[in-house]
Design a protein around this motif. Structure first.
Motif, PDB file in Angstrom:
ATOM      1  N   SER A 125       1.015  -1.077   0.297  1.00 38.98           N
ATOM      2  CA  SER A 125      -0.140  -0.154  -0.115  1.00 38.98           C
ATOM      3  C   SER A 125       1.084   1.032  -0.076  1.00 38.98           C
ATOM      4  CB  SER A 125      -0.651   0.305   1.443  1.00 38.98           C
ATOM      5  OG  SER A 125      -1.826   0.946   1.722  1.00 38.98           O
ATOM      6  N   LEU A 126       1.818   1.055   0.895  1.00 39.02           N
ATOM      7  CA  LEU A 126       2.554   2.871   0.934  1.00 39.02           C
ATOM      8  C   LEU A 126       3.434   2.680   0.028  1.00 39.02           C
ATOM      9  CD1 LEU A 126       4.116   2.444   4.650  1.00 39.02           C
ATOM     10  CD2 LEU A 126       2.792   4.091   3.651  1.00 39.02           C
ATOM     11  N   PHE A 127       3.915   1.584  -0.865  1.00 42.19           N
ATOM     12  CA  PHE A 127       4.808   0.991  -2.149  1.00 42.19           C
ATOM     13  C   PHE A 127       4.188   2.021  -3.277  1.00 42.19           C
ATOM     14  CE2 PHE A 127       6.292  -0.790  -6.276  1.00 42.19           C
ATOM     15  CZ  PHE A 127       7.835  -0.102  -5.815  1.00 42.19           C
ATOM     16  N   THR A 128       2.385   1.602  -3.073  1.00 50.12           N
ATOM     17  CA  THR A 128       1.516   2.222  -4.477  1.00 50.12           C
ATOM     18  C   THR A 128       1.467   3.735  -4.281  1.00 50.12           C
ATOM     19  OG1 THR A 128       0.808  -0.031  -4.444  1.00 50.12           O
ATOM     20  CG2 THR A 128      -0.374   1.811  -5.487  1.00 50.12           C
ATOM     21  N   THR A 129       1.421   3.968  -2.947  1.00 44.67           N
ATOM     22  CA  THR A 129       1.351   5.121  -2.739  1.00 44.67           C
ATOM     23  C   THR A 129       2.846   6.039  -2.870  1.00 44.67           C
ATOM     24  OG1 THR A 129       0.649   4.945  -0.743  1.00 44.67           O
ATOM     25  CG2 THR A 129       0.811   7.308  -1.166  1.00 44.67           C
ATOM     26  N   VAL A 130       3.468   5.858  -3.054  1.00 45.15           N
ATOM     27  CA  VAL A 130       4.468   6.326  -3.060  1.00 45.15           C
ATOM     28  C   VAL A 130       5.273   6.709  -4.044  1.00 45.15           C
ATOM     29  CG1 VAL A 130       7.071   6.000  -3.444  1.00 45.15           C
ATOM     30  CG2 VAL A 130       5.816   5.828  -1.534  1.00 45.15           C
ATOM     31  N   LEU A 131       5.465   5.332  -5.442  1.00 42.33           N
ATOM     32  CA  LEU A 131       5.009   5.646  -6.215  1.00 42.33           C
ATOM     33  C   LEU A 131       3.764   7.033  -7.322  1.00 42.33           C
ATOM     34  CD1 LEU A 131       4.971   1.620  -7.972  1.00 42.33           C
ATOM     35  CD2 LEU A 131       6.840   3.467  -7.963  1.00 42.33           C
ATOM     36  N   GLY A 132       2.432   6.977  -6.333  1.00 38.84           N
ATOM     37  CA  GLY A 132       1.337   7.964  -7.337  1.00 38.84           C
ATOM     38  C   GLY A 132       1.650   9.084  -7.105  1.00 38.84           C
ATOM     39  N   LEU A 133       2.390   9.098  -5.878  1.00 39.28           N
ATOM     40  CA  LEU A 133       3.130  10.622  -5.739  1.00 39.28           C
ATOM     41  C   LEU A 133       4.186  10.874  -6.640  1.00 39.28           C
ATOM     42  CD1 LEU A 133       3.760   9.806  -1.590  1.00 39.28           C
ATOM     43  CD2 LEU A 133       2.291  11.591  -2.713  1.00 39.28           C
ATOM     44  N   ARG A 134       5.166  10.079  -7.041  1.00 38.49           N
ATOM     45  CA  ARG A 134       5.914  10.529  -7.761  1.00 38.49           C
ATOM     46  C   ARG A 134       5.579  11.040  -8.889  1.00 38.49           C
ATOM     47  NH1 ARG A 134      11.198   9.079  -6.059  1.00 38.49           N
ATOM     48  NH2 ARG A 134      12.240  10.743  -6.683  1.00 38.49           N
ATOM     49  N   LEU A 143      -0.329  16.572  -2.275  1.00 36.57           N
ATOM     50  CA  LEU A 143       0.096  15.285  -1.348  1.00 36.57           C
ATOM     51  C   LEU A 143       0.386  15.239  -0.511  1.00 36.57           C
ATOM     52  CD1 LEU A 143       3.092  15.949  -5.229  1.00 36.57           C
ATOM     53  CD2 LEU A 143       1.059  15.013  -5.099  1.00 36.57           C
ATOM     54  N   THR A 144       0.943  16.631   0.218  1.00 41.00           N
ATOM     55  CA  THR A 144       0.167  16.506   1.933  1.00 41.00           C
ATOM     56  C   THR A 144      -0.731  15.821   2.873  1.00 41.00           C
ATOM     57  OG1 THR A 144       1.588  18.152   2.210  1.00 41.00           O
ATOM     58  CG2 THR A 144       1.130  16.593   3.552  1.00 41.00           C
ATOM     59  N   THR A 145      -2.103  15.763   2.077  1.00 47.50           N
ATOM     60  CA  THR A 145      -3.001  15.028   2.483  1.00 47.50           C
ATOM     61  C   THR A 145      -3.150  12.957   2.561  1.00 47.50           C
ATOM     62  OG1 THR A 145      -4.513  16.518   1.884  1.00 47.50           O
ATOM     63  CG2 THR A 145      -5.517  14.989   1.911  1.00 47.50           C
ATOM     64  N   ALA A 146      -2.752  12.881   0.488  1.00 49.15           N
ATOM     65  CA  ALA A 146      -2.465  11.901   0.761  1.00 49.15           C
ATOM     66  C   ALA A 146      -1.427  11.201   1.441  1.00 49.15           C
ATOM     67  CB  ALA A 146      -1.939  12.242  -1.378  1.00 49.15           C
ATOM     68  N   ILE A 147      -0.235  11.866   1.579  1.00 45.45           N
ATOM     69  CA  ILE A 147       0.635  11.171   2.656  1.00 45.45           C
ATOM     70  C   ILE A 147       0.292  11.307   3.625  1.00 45.45           C
ATOM     71  CG2 ILE A 147       2.916  11.865   4.123  1.00 45.45           C
ATOM     72  CD1 ILE A 147       3.459  12.882   1.048  1.00 45.45           C
ATOM     73  N   ASP A 148      -0.195  11.500   4.858  1.00 45.58           N
ATOM     74  CA  ASP A 148      -1.070  11.437   6.438  1.00 45.58           C
ATOM     75  C   ASP A 148      -2.397  10.671   6.375  1.00 45.58           C
ATOM     76  OD1 ASP A 148       0.704  13.526   7.420  1.00 45.58           O
ATOM     77  OD2 ASP A 148      -0.933  15.577   6.387  1.00 45.58           O
ATOM     78  N   LEU A 149      -3.123  10.511   4.953  1.00 42.86           N
ATOM     79  CA  LEU A 149      -3.940   9.189   4.686  1.00 42.86           C
ATOM     80  C   LEU A 149      -3.291   8.089   5.245  1.00 42.86           C
ATOM     81  CD1 LEU A 149      -6.804   9.152   4.903  1.00 42.86           C
ATOM     82  CD2 LEU A 149      -6.840   8.947   2.142  1.00 42.86           C
ATOM     83  N   ALA A 150      -2.298   8.021   3.790  1.00 44.53           N
ATOM     84  CA  ALA A 150      -1.937   6.301   4.254  1.00 44.53           C
ATOM     85  C   ALA A 150      -0.859   6.300   5.529  1.00 44.53           C
ATOM     86  CB  ALA A 150      -0.438   6.747   2.855  1.00 44.53           C
ATOM     87  N   ILE A 151      -0.242   7.340   5.974  1.00 39.35           N
ATOM     88  CA  ILE A 151      -0.083   7.238   7.269  1.00 39.35           C
ATOM     89  C   ILE A 151      -0.960   6.813   8.554  1.00 39.35           C
ATOM     90  CG2 ILE A 151       1.511   8.091   9.325  1.00 39.35           C
ATOM     91  CD1 ILE A 151       3.335   7.515   6.737  1.00 39.35           C
ATOM     92  N   ARG A 152      -1.667   7.519   8.588  1.00 38.88           N
ATOM     93  CA  ARG A 152      -3.123   6.771   9.870  1.00 38.88           C
ATOM     94  C   ARG A 152      -3.695   5.401   8.943  1.00 38.88           C
ATOM     95  NH1 ARG A 152      -4.971  11.883   8.358  1.00 38.88           N
ATOM     96  NH2 ARG A 152      -6.619  11.323   7.066  1.00 38.88           N
ATOM     97  N   ALA A 153      -3.058   4.964   7.256  1.00 41.49           N
ATOM     98  CA  ALA A 153      -3.669   3.584   7.760  1.00 41.49           C
ATOM     99  C   ALA A 153      -3.292   2.805   7.787  1.00 41.49           C
ATOM    100  CB  ALA A 153      -4.410   3.207   5.663  1.00 41.49           C
ATOM    101  N   LEU A 154      -1.726   2.786   8.699  1.00 41.82           N
ATOM    102  CA  LEU A 154      -1.613   1.811   9.120  1.00 41.82           C
ATOM    103  C   LEU A 154      -2.298   1.780  10.601  1.00 41.82           C
ATOM    104  CD1 LEU A 154       2.317   3.299   9.188  1.00 41.82           C
ATOM    105  CD2 LEU A 154       1.213   1.709   7.436  1.00 41.82           C
TER     106      LEU A 154
END
Length: 201
Positions: free
Chosen positions: A161-170, A182-193
Motif C-alpha cells: 500500500s505504501l509503495f503504491t502511494t509512493v509511486l503515485g506521489l512521484r 500530496l501531503t493530504t495523501a501522505i497523511d492518509l497513508a500514514i493513518r491507514a497504518l
C-alpha cells in the motif's frame, strides 16, 4: 600506446544521468549526449559502446544514489516510525532533485516509458523497486517490534500500500500537483497504518 582519456568517465555517466532523467531515453539522441558530455560520437561509442549501454550505466548510477538516500532517510533507529515515513514521503516530492522542472523519479519515468519492452531495463527498475519495498518492510517491522504499530498489522500488505502511494506521489509530483494535495495523501497513508497502540499504565 593508447591515448589517455581526456575526461572523467564517472563524471560523464553522471552528466548522462542528468540528461536522460530530464528528457527520457527515446528523446535523447547520441548527438545530445555528445553535446552534454562534450564527446565526439566516436569517443562516446569507444567508451560506452552505444546509447543503450550508457543508459544502463546512468540508471545504475541513479539507483545507487537513490538507494543510499532511501536507507539513510528510512532509518528509524532513534525516531518514531510514523514520523520517519512521513518525512521520507514528503522529501520524495519536495527535494530539489525531484522538484527540478517536475522531472519526477528517474526509475519510475523509465519504467513508464519502456515498461517491459527492455529486459535489461526492467531488471534494474524492478530491483530498484525491491530495494524500496525492503526498506519499507524494515521500518514497519521495527515499528511493530517497538510497539509503535499494532501487532496485528499486515506488514506485507502495508508495504504494498505504501509503495503504491509512493509511486503515485512521484507521478503526481511530476504532473505538477500541489504539495498540499500530496501531503493530504501522505497523511492518509500514514493513518491507514492504524492507531498507535495504547501504552500500559
Amino acid at each position: 600506446m593508447a591515448r589517455p582519456r581526456q575526461f572523467d568517465e564517472q563524471n560523464a555517466v553522471t552528466a548522462a544521468t542528468e540528461l536522460f532523467w530530464r528528457r527520457g531515453y527515446h528523446a535523447t539522441s547520441v548527438r545530445d549526449l555528445g553535446d552534454e558530455l562534450k564527446l565526439t560520437p566516436s569517443s562516446l561509442y569507444r567508451t560506452f559502446t552505444d546509447k543503450h549501454t550508457l543508459f544502463l550505466r546512468a540508471l545504475d548510477h541513479y539507483r545507487d544514489t537513490e538507494s543510499t538516500q532511501a536507507h539513510r532517510r528510512l532509518d528509524a533507529s532513534d525516531r518514531p516510525v510514523r514520523e520517519v515515513l512521513r518525512e521520507w514521503m514528503l522529501w520524495l516530492v519536495t527535494s530539489p532533485a525531484a522538484g527540478e522542472s517536475g522531472r519526477g523519479c528517474f526509475v519510475i519515468n523509465t519504467a513508464t516509458e519502456l515498461g517491459t519492452t527492455d529486459a535489461q531495463v526492467q531488471e534494474r527498475t524492478e530491483a530498484a523497486f525491491a530495494v524500496t519495498r525492503q526498506a519499507l518492510h524494515a521500518v514497519l517491522a521495527e515499528g511493530r517490534e517497538r510497539g509503535e504499530l499494532s501487532t496485528d498489522l499486515d506488514i506485507d500488505g502495508a508495504v504494498e500500500s505504501l509503495f503504491t502511494t509512493v509511486l503515485g506521489l512521484r507521478v503526481r509530483e511530476r504532473a505538477g500537483h500541489g504539495l498540499e494535495r500530496l501531503t493530504t495523501a501522505i497523511d492518509l497513508a500514514i493513518r491507514a497504518l492504524g492507531d498507535e497502540p495504547a501504552q500500559p499504565a
